[in-house]
Enzyme design. Sequence first.
Site, PDB file in Angstrom:
ATOM      1  NE  ARG A 108      -1.724  -4.718   7.491  1.00 58.03           N
ATOM      2  CZ  ARG A 108      -0.858  -5.657   7.149  1.00 58.03           C
ATOM      3  NH1 ARG A 108      -1.264  -6.662   6.418  1.00 58.03           N
ATOM      4  NH2 ARG A 108       0.388  -5.585   7.489  1.00 58.03           N
TER       5      ARG A 108
ATOM      6  CG  ASP B 163       2.096  -2.951  10.556  1.00 51.92           C
ATOM      7  OD1 ASP B 163       2.952  -2.396   9.839  1.00 51.92           O
ATOM      8  OD2 ASP B 163       1.179  -3.651  10.103  1.00 51.92           O
TER       9      ASP B 163
ATOM     10  CG  ASP C  94      -1.135  -0.182   8.614  1.00 48.35           C
ATOM     11  OD1 ASP C  94      -1.980   0.722   8.437  1.00 48.35           O
ATOM     12  OD2 ASP C  94      -1.059  -1.188   7.886  1.00 48.35           O
TER      13      ASP C  94
ATOM     14  CG  ASP D 117       3.414  -6.657   7.443  1.00 48.96           C
ATOM     15  OD1 ASP D 117       2.869  -5.737   6.807  1.00 48.96           O
ATOM     16  OD2 ASP D 117       2.811  -7.687   7.803  1.00 48.96           O
TER      17      ASP D 117
ATOM     18  NE  ARG E 181      -0.818 -18.017  -0.993  1.00 47.14           N
ATOM     19  CZ  ARG E 181      -1.894 -17.259  -1.100  1.00 47.14           C
ATOM     20  NH1 ARG E 181      -1.803 -15.969  -1.343  1.00 47.14           N
ATOM     21  NH2 ARG E 181      -3.097 -17.800  -0.967  1.00 47.14           N
TER      22      ARG E 181
ATOM     23  N   GLY F 130       0.836  -1.213   0.000  1.00 39.49           N
ATOM     24  CA  GLY F 130       0.000   0.000   0.000  1.00 39.49           C
ATOM     25  C   GLY F 130       0.863   1.251   0.000  1.00 39.49           C
TER      26      GLY F 130
ATOM     27  CB  THR G 193       3.106   0.752   6.717  1.00 44.40           C
ATOM     28  OG1 THR G 193       1.742   0.663   7.117  1.00 44.40           O
ATOM     29  CG2 THR G 193       3.959   0.401   7.906  1.00 44.40           C
TER      30      THR G 193
HETATM   31  O1  F6P Z   1      -1.346  -1.263   5.279  1.00 46.99           O
HETATM   32  C1  F6P Z   1      -1.866  -0.031   4.893  1.00 46.99           C
HETATM   33  C2  F6P Z   1      -3.369  -0.092   4.778  1.00 46.99           C
HETATM   34  O2  F6P Z   1      -3.834   1.183   4.391  1.00 46.99           O
HETATM   35  C3  F6P Z   1      -4.090  -0.573   6.017  1.00 46.99           C
HETATM   36  O3  F6P Z   1      -4.206   0.398   7.013  1.00 46.99           O
HETATM   37  C4  F6P Z   1      -5.402  -1.012   5.426  1.00 46.99           C
HETATM   38  O4  F6P Z   1      -6.007  -1.998   6.231  1.00 46.99           O
HETATM   39  C5  F6P Z   1      -5.007  -1.585   4.086  1.00 46.99           C
HETATM   40  O5  F6P Z   1      -3.743  -1.018   3.765  1.00 46.99           O
HETATM   41  C6  F6P Z   1      -5.973  -1.305   2.960  1.00 46.99           C
HETATM   42  O6  F6P Z   1      -5.499  -1.923   1.801  1.00 46.99           O
HETATM   43  P1  F6P Z   1      -6.130  -1.662   0.351  1.00 46.99           P
HETATM   44  O7  F6P Z   1      -5.635  -0.351  -0.132  1.00 46.99           O
HETATM   45  O8  F6P Z   1      -5.642  -2.795  -0.454  1.00 46.99           O
HETATM   46  O9  F6P Z   1      -7.617  -1.661   0.549  1.00 46.99           O
END
Ligand code: F6P
Length: 362
Positions: free
Chosen positions: A185, A143, A141, A117, A80, A12, A139
Amino acid sequence: MTRKIALLTAGGDCPGINAVIRAVVKTAANDFGMETIGIEDGFLGLIEKRWRPLTYSDASGIITLGGTILGTSNKANPFRFAKPSVTGEPEFEDVSDVVMRTFESLGASALVAIGGDGTLSIADGLLRKGMPMIGIPKTIDNDVDCTDFTFGFDSAVTTATEAIDKIHTTAQSHHRVMMIEVMGRYVGWLALYSGVAGGGDIILIPEIPFSLDAICDRVLHRSKGGKRFSIVVVSEGARPESGQMVVSRMVKDSTDPVRLGGVADALADQIEQRTRLETRVTVLGHLQRGGTPTSFDRVLATRFGREAAILACEGKFGSMVALRCGDIVTVPLKDAIARLKSVPGDHHVIKTAESVGTSFGV
Ligand code: F6P
């Protein structure tokens, strides 16, 4: 022949990626006389053989720019990889050897991967196959373990805080319970920091499963005490004491197929029924990933990018750059991906929030 390093941005996006790209390209050129190749759309570019030179001029004027000039993908795990299938159900195959061969054909001496991650785990897998990898933690997040902060987090906190500030005023006028669902997340850093910065009355994070009774008690207590509105900041991963996280969709061909979302909506109905106070929901969604990076993120991204370029150009592989107590350090990639960095229950910001009267719904 000029020596080269390669660079990709995967997973992301978030504010600050272009600031990292700028720092890598400029440091490699200025301090080592080395060129940078940009792989397009993360690991997908290595699978599909798509890349381009990143010139000094490509890297100019992009420090303020959100997103990534290289593009990204969170569906291109070489170990994968989902191939098209007639059934519509993805079929996975290991294309990591293709990626290794493509990289060799570039003539680059290192690959810098900017990601969260998922990306860093792929980077570690490729490192084990002999790829000269360096990681940069990115990120919203926050995390990724072994670093105090990832870049992108501060910008997302700022965006979420501005939203909470705006919702605060209308909550007050209409005497409503306002729930703001933020991303993050499986961890609650984004909800915690934006909730504290925005003066949230209740903050719900995955690390502290909530009780509906406790939330309603707090809302009613405030209402009876004359505060006829409440601000509830909810992490998308928040869950009840005896329940699960709310999944909004499964993206089958993605590195992590689970997409969280919807907990605030589910909770709002219950809070409204129990308290008889009008309860509304705002889901901030991808707004939190867009826009200009904050000055904190621009500086962090630039420091990360410079350090990664130095490692790449000096041939020091296998690590991730990290922020520790104000210093930029390097940590083994395998340590950074060993676990997700969740919010410790006794974290100083949690204790601080409690001291100023914020509830965590327990
Ligand atoms: O990891 C970054 C993040 O924005 C998270 O906070 C969220 O859960 C996820 O990516 C959303 O992903 P996508 O853009 O694929 O919907």
